[in-house]
Design a protein around this motif. Structure first.
Motif, PDB file in Angstrom:
ATOM      1  N   PHE A  49       0.845  -1.200   0.000  1.00  0.00           N
ATOM      2  CA  PHE A  49       0.000   0.000   0.000  1.00  0.00           C
ATOM      3  C   PHE A  49       0.881   1.251   0.000  1.00  0.00           C
ATOM      4  CE2 PHE A  49      -3.993  -2.095   1.352  1.00  0.00           C
ATOM      5  CZ  PHE A  49      -3.499  -3.273   1.886  1.00  0.00           C
TER       6      PHE A  49
ATOM      7  N   TYR B  14       0.471   5.343   1.080  1.00  0.00           N
ATOM      8  CA  TYR B  14      -0.351   6.337   1.767  1.00  0.00           C
ATOM      9  C   TYR B  14       0.358   7.693   1.714  1.00  0.00           C
ATOM     10  CZ  TYR B  14      -2.862   2.402   3.973  1.00  0.00           C
ATOM     11  OH  TYR B  14      -3.593   1.262   4.210  1.00  0.00           O
TER      12      TYR B  14
ATOM     13  N   GLY C 129      -3.735  12.180   9.620  1.00  0.00           N
ATOM     14  CA  GLY C 129      -3.553  10.743   9.493  1.00  0.00           C
ATOM     15  C   GLY C 129      -3.206  10.385   8.058  1.00  0.00           C
ATOM     16  N   PRO C 130      -2.564   9.239   7.859  1.00  0.00           N
ATOM     17  CA  PRO C 130      -2.260   8.790   6.493  1.00  0.00           C
ATOM     18  C   PRO C 130      -3.541   8.612   5.677  1.00  0.00           C
ATOM     19  CG  PRO C 130      -1.034   7.506   8.114  1.00  0.00           C
ATOM     20  CD  PRO C 130      -2.047   8.304   8.874  1.00  0.00           C
TER      21      PRO C 130
ATOM     22  N   PHE D 295      -4.992   6.810   2.048  1.00  0.00           N
ATOM     23  CA  PHE D 295      -4.712   5.779   1.059  1.00  0.00           C
ATOM     24  C   PHE D 295      -4.523   6.372  -0.331  1.00  0.00           C
ATOM     25  CE2 PHE D 295      -4.988   1.785  -1.085  1.00  0.00           C
ATOM     26  CZ  PHE D 295      -5.774   1.992  -2.206  1.00  0.00           C
TER      27      PHE D 295
ATOM     28  N   GLN E  45      -0.585  -4.411   8.638  1.00  0.00           N
ATOM     29  CA  GLN E  45       0.210  -3.647   7.699  1.00  0.00           C
ATOM     30  C   GLN E  45       1.423  -3.078   8.433  1.00  0.00           C
ATOM     31  OE1 GLN E  45      -1.903  -0.850   5.166  1.00  0.00           O
ATOM     32  NE2 GLN E  45      -3.689  -2.190   5.101  1.00  0.00           N
TER      33      GLN E  45
ATOM     34  N   GLY F  21       6.783   1.549   6.380  1.00  0.00           N
ATOM     35  CA  GLY F  21       8.131   2.044   6.237  1.00  0.00           C
ATOM     36  C   GLY F  21       8.288   3.382   6.939  1.00  0.00           C
ATOM     37  N   PRO F  22       9.505   3.936   6.964  1.00  0.00           N
ATOM     38  CA  PRO F  22       9.751   5.202   7.652  1.00  0.00           C
ATOM     39  C   PRO F  22       9.236   6.415   6.903  1.00  0.00           C
ATOM     40  CG  PRO F  22      11.751   4.448   6.615  1.00  0.00           C
ATOM     41  CD  PRO F  22      10.740   3.357   6.418  1.00  0.00           C
TER      42      PRO F  22
ATOM     43  N   ARG G 211       9.851  12.051   3.127  1.00  0.00           N
ATOM     44  CA  ARG G 211       9.314  13.404   3.327  1.00  0.00           C
ATOM     45  C   ARG G 211       9.626  14.226   2.093  1.00  0.00           C
ATOM     46  NH1 ARG G 211       7.521  15.998   7.786  1.00  0.00           N
ATOM     47  NH2 ARG G 211       8.252  14.252   9.067  1.00  0.00           N
TER      48      ARG G 211
ATOM     49  N   TYR H 187     -12.102  -4.614  10.686  1.00  0.00           N
ATOM     50  CA  TYR H 187     -10.766  -4.682  11.280  1.00  0.00           C
ATOM     51  C   TYR H 187     -10.376  -3.277  11.721  1.00  0.00           C
ATOM     52  CZ  TYR H 187      -5.674  -5.211  11.552  1.00  0.00           C
ATOM     53  OH  TYR H 187      -4.376  -5.214  11.975  1.00  0.00           O
TER      54      TYR H 187
ATOM     55  N   TYR I   4      -2.377   2.584  15.750  1.00  0.00           N
ATOM     56  CA  TYR I   4      -0.955   2.800  15.485  1.00  0.00           C
ATOM     57  C   TYR I   4      -0.423   3.924  16.365  1.00  0.00           C
ATOM     58  CZ  TYR I   4      -0.922  -0.160  11.304  1.00  0.00           C
ATOM     59  OH  TYR I   4      -0.979  -1.230  10.442  1.00  0.00           O
TER      60      TYR I   4
ATOM     61  N   GLN J 231       2.711   6.681  16.536  1.00  0.00           N
ATOM     62  CA  GLN J 231       3.708   7.292  15.679  1.00  0.00           C
ATOM     63  C   GLN J 231       4.469   8.347  16.466  1.00  0.00           C
ATOM     64  OE1 GLN J 231       2.336   9.427  12.128  1.00  0.00           O
ATOM     65  NE2 GLN J 231       4.156   8.757  11.002  1.00  0.00           N
TER      66      GLN J 231
ATOM     67  N   GLY K 193       8.596  11.965  13.494  1.00  0.00           N
ATOM     68  CA  GLY K 193       9.539  11.609  12.444  1.00  0.00           C
ATOM     69  C   GLY K 193       9.740  10.122  12.235  1.00  0.00           C
TER      70      GLY K 193
ATOM     71  N   ARG L 271       8.068   5.941  11.792  1.00  0.00           N
ATOM     72  CA  ARG L 271       7.007   5.218  11.107  1.00  0.00           C
ATOM     73  C   ARG L 271       5.872   4.878  12.055  1.00  0.00           C
ATOM     74  NH1 ARG L 271      10.152   0.304   8.947  1.00  0.00           N
ATOM     75  NH2 ARG L 271      11.936   1.657   9.328  1.00  0.00           N
ATOM     76  N   PRO L 272       4.634   4.777  11.568  1.00  0.00           N
ATOM     77  CA  PRO L 272       3.540   4.276  12.414  1.00  0.00           C
ATOM     78  C   PRO L 272       3.820   2.823  12.795  1.00  0.00           C
ATOM     79  CG  PRO L 272       2.691   5.337  10.432  1.00  0.00           C
ATOM     80  CD  PRO L 272       4.159   5.151  10.221  1.00  0.00           C
TER      81      PRO L 272
ATOM     82  N   LEU M  24       2.107  -0.573  14.782  1.00  0.00           N
ATOM     83  CA  LEU M  24       0.898  -1.188  15.316  1.00  0.00           C
ATOM     84  C   LEU M  24       1.086  -1.496  16.795  1.00  0.00           C
ATOM     85  CD1 LEU M  24      -1.893  -2.535  14.572  1.00  0.00           C
ATOM     86  CD2 LEU M  24      -0.608  -4.682  14.500  1.00  0.00           C
TER      87      LEU M  24
ATOM     88  N   ASP N 161      -4.797  -4.352  17.802  1.00  0.00           N
ATOM     89  CA  ASP N 161      -5.871  -4.339  16.810  1.00  0.00           C
ATOM     90  C   ASP N 161      -7.015  -5.216  17.306  1.00  0.00           C
ATOM     91  OD1 ASP N 161      -4.084  -6.526  14.453  1.00  0.00           O
ATOM     92  OD2 ASP N 161      -4.905  -6.924  16.437  1.00  0.00           O
TER      93      ASP N 161
ATOM     94  N   ARG O  67     -10.733  -7.281  15.806  1.00  0.00           N
ATOM     95  CA  ARG O  67     -11.567  -7.661  14.682  1.00  0.00           C
ATOM     96  C   ARG O  67     -13.028  -7.642  15.093  1.00  0.00           C
ATOM     97  NH1 ARG O  67      -6.639  -9.369  14.199  1.00  0.00           N
ATOM     98  NH2 ARG O  67      -5.658  -9.585  12.165  1.00  0.00           N
TER      99      ARG O  67
ATOM    100  N   PHE P 283      -3.059   6.893  16.204  1.00  0.00           N
ATOM    101  CA  PHE P 283      -4.049   6.884  15.135  1.00  0.00           C
ATOM    102  C   PHE P 283      -4.900   5.637  15.230  1.00  0.00           C
ATOM    103  CE2 PHE P 283      -2.695  10.430  12.582  1.00  0.00           C
ATOM    104  CZ  PHE P 283      -1.327  10.522  12.765  1.00  0.00           C
TER     105      PHE P 283
ATOM    106  N   LYS Q  88      -7.509  -1.759   2.633  1.00  0.00           N
ATOM    107  CA  LYS Q  88      -6.917  -0.437   2.786  1.00  0.00           C
ATOM    108  C   LYS Q  88      -7.449   0.203   4.066  1.00  0.00           C
ATOM    109  CE  LYS Q  88     -10.363   1.854  -0.135  1.00  0.00           C
ATOM    110  NZ  LYS Q  88     -10.600   2.470  -1.461  1.00  0.00           N
ATOM    111  N   LEU Q  89      -6.576   0.920   4.748  1.00  0.00           N
ATOM    112  CA  LEU Q  89      -6.918   1.523   6.024  1.00  0.00           C
ATOM    113  C   LEU Q  89      -7.416   2.963   5.830  1.00  0.00           C
ATOM    114  CD1 LEU Q  89      -3.856   0.310   8.130  1.00  0.00           C
ATOM    115  CD2 LEU Q  89      -6.178  -0.618   8.160  1.00  0.00           C
TER     116      LEU Q  89
ATOM    117  N   PHE R 243      -7.795   6.174   8.189  1.00  0.00           N
ATOM    118  CA  PHE R 243      -7.286   6.617   9.476  1.00  0.00           C
ATOM    119  C   PHE R 243      -8.101   7.763  10.056  1.00  0.00           C
ATOM    120  CE2 PHE R 243      -3.229   4.459  10.139  1.00  0.00           C
ATOM    121  CZ  PHE R 243      -2.980   3.922   8.890  1.00  0.00           C
ATOM    122  N   GLY R 244      -8.097   7.842  11.381  1.00  0.00           N
ATOM    123  CA  GLY R 244      -8.574   9.028  12.063  1.00  0.00           C
ATOM    124  C   GLY R 244      -7.527  10.130  11.976  1.00  0.00           C
ATOM    125  N   GLN R 245      -7.855  11.285  12.552  1.00  0.00           N
ATOM    126  CA  GLN R 245      -6.995  12.464  12.422  1.00  0.00           C
ATOM    127  C   GLN R 245      -5.824  12.454  13.391  1.00  0.00           C
ATOM    128  OE1 GLN R 245     -10.263  12.321  12.883  1.00  0.00           O
ATOM    129  NE2 GLN R 245     -11.359  13.765  11.576  1.00  0.00           N
TER     130      GLN R 245
END
Lengths: 115, 115
Positions: free
Chosen positions: A33, A35, A42-43, A45, A104, A107-108, A111, B32, B36, B38, B41, B43-44, B46, B49, B51, B89, B102-103, B105-107
């Motif tokens: 994916f 994003y 938030g990310p 898609f 999922q 990656g980092p 930017r 699902y 996450y 973050q 600077g 990566r997000p 997990l 989670d 279901r 997030f 595909k996810l 996300f919230g803000q």
């Protein structure tokens, strides 16, 4: 093992330039994916690959954005004629398969700053 | 498409207190719900989670609850520590059909834990 990697980590482009962002997913991961994460948000898609097939590109904001994954592993996101509104962090994520609720791994990010 | 709302946008607590972040989603087909963390600077990552066939899940100091009827889910962090400070997030996805997991996300919630 190695996680998802992305390059470059930072990219400064002049408005109108083309850029290419690379994603190396976790080895063996089928799903990939992309994003886009704007500052303080938030990310969101962009597009989805299952192996080499691009099955969903509904999130790509314009026809200036193009993504590929020709051999089902490394993926490249290309942005043509960059605009200032393209400035954001571009995140790549991969997951092992495509069944319900696959984790999922992100990656980092790259930017991108468009001047 | 799916829409995820997250509250509060900022949360400040004293070390040792509990923190609760809430999210609502719009698509009843979502099944699902990952959370996450973050750091600036980075990566997000997990953290937990859930279901749609489960109402609650706990992992040490972190728990998530899901109310499918009301279409909301919450993150609970107990005994907060300064290292919990980050942006959190929530996200939702429907891994079936043409959504491909595909996810959405919230803000985000900026959590600050004061020593």
């Amino acid at each position: 093992g190695a996680g998802v990697s992305q390059s470059p980590r930072y990219k400064v482009a002049k408005r109108g330039q083309d850029v290419a962002l690379r994603c190396d997913p976790i080895s063996g991961h089928v799903s990939l994916f992309w994003y886009q994460q704007a500052l303080g948000q938030g990310p969101e898609f962009l597009t989805y690959f299952q192996n080499e097939a691009q099955l969903d590109k509904s999130g790509l904001p314009s026809d200036r954005f193009f993504a590929e994954r020709p051999e089902g592993s490394v993926s490249t996101l290309k942005i043509q004629r960059t605009q200032q509104e393209d400035s954001a962090v571009y995140l790549c994520a991969s997951s092992f398969g495509f069944v319900q609720g696959e984790t999922q791994y992100f990656g980092p990010g790259t930017r991108l700053l468009v001047l | 498409g799916e829409n995820v709302e997250q509250h509060p946008s900022t949360l400040s607590v004293q070390e040792g207190d509990s923190a609760v972040i809430k999210c609502t989603y719009s698509d009843s087909a979502s099944n699902y719900f990952p959370w996450y963390k973050q750091e600036l600077g980075k990566r997000p990552q997990l953290i937990i989670d859930i279901r749609s066939n489960v109402g609650e899940k706990k992992d040490q100091r972190i728990a998530v609850t899901l109310n499918k009827t009301a279409k909301h889910f919450s993150l609970h962090i107990t005994e907060t520590q300064p290292e919990d400070s980050a942006v959190y997030f929530c996200a939702a996805s429907n891994a079936g059909g043409t959504s491909y997991g595909k996810l959405t996300f919230g803000q985000g919630t900026i959590l600050t834990v004061h020593p």
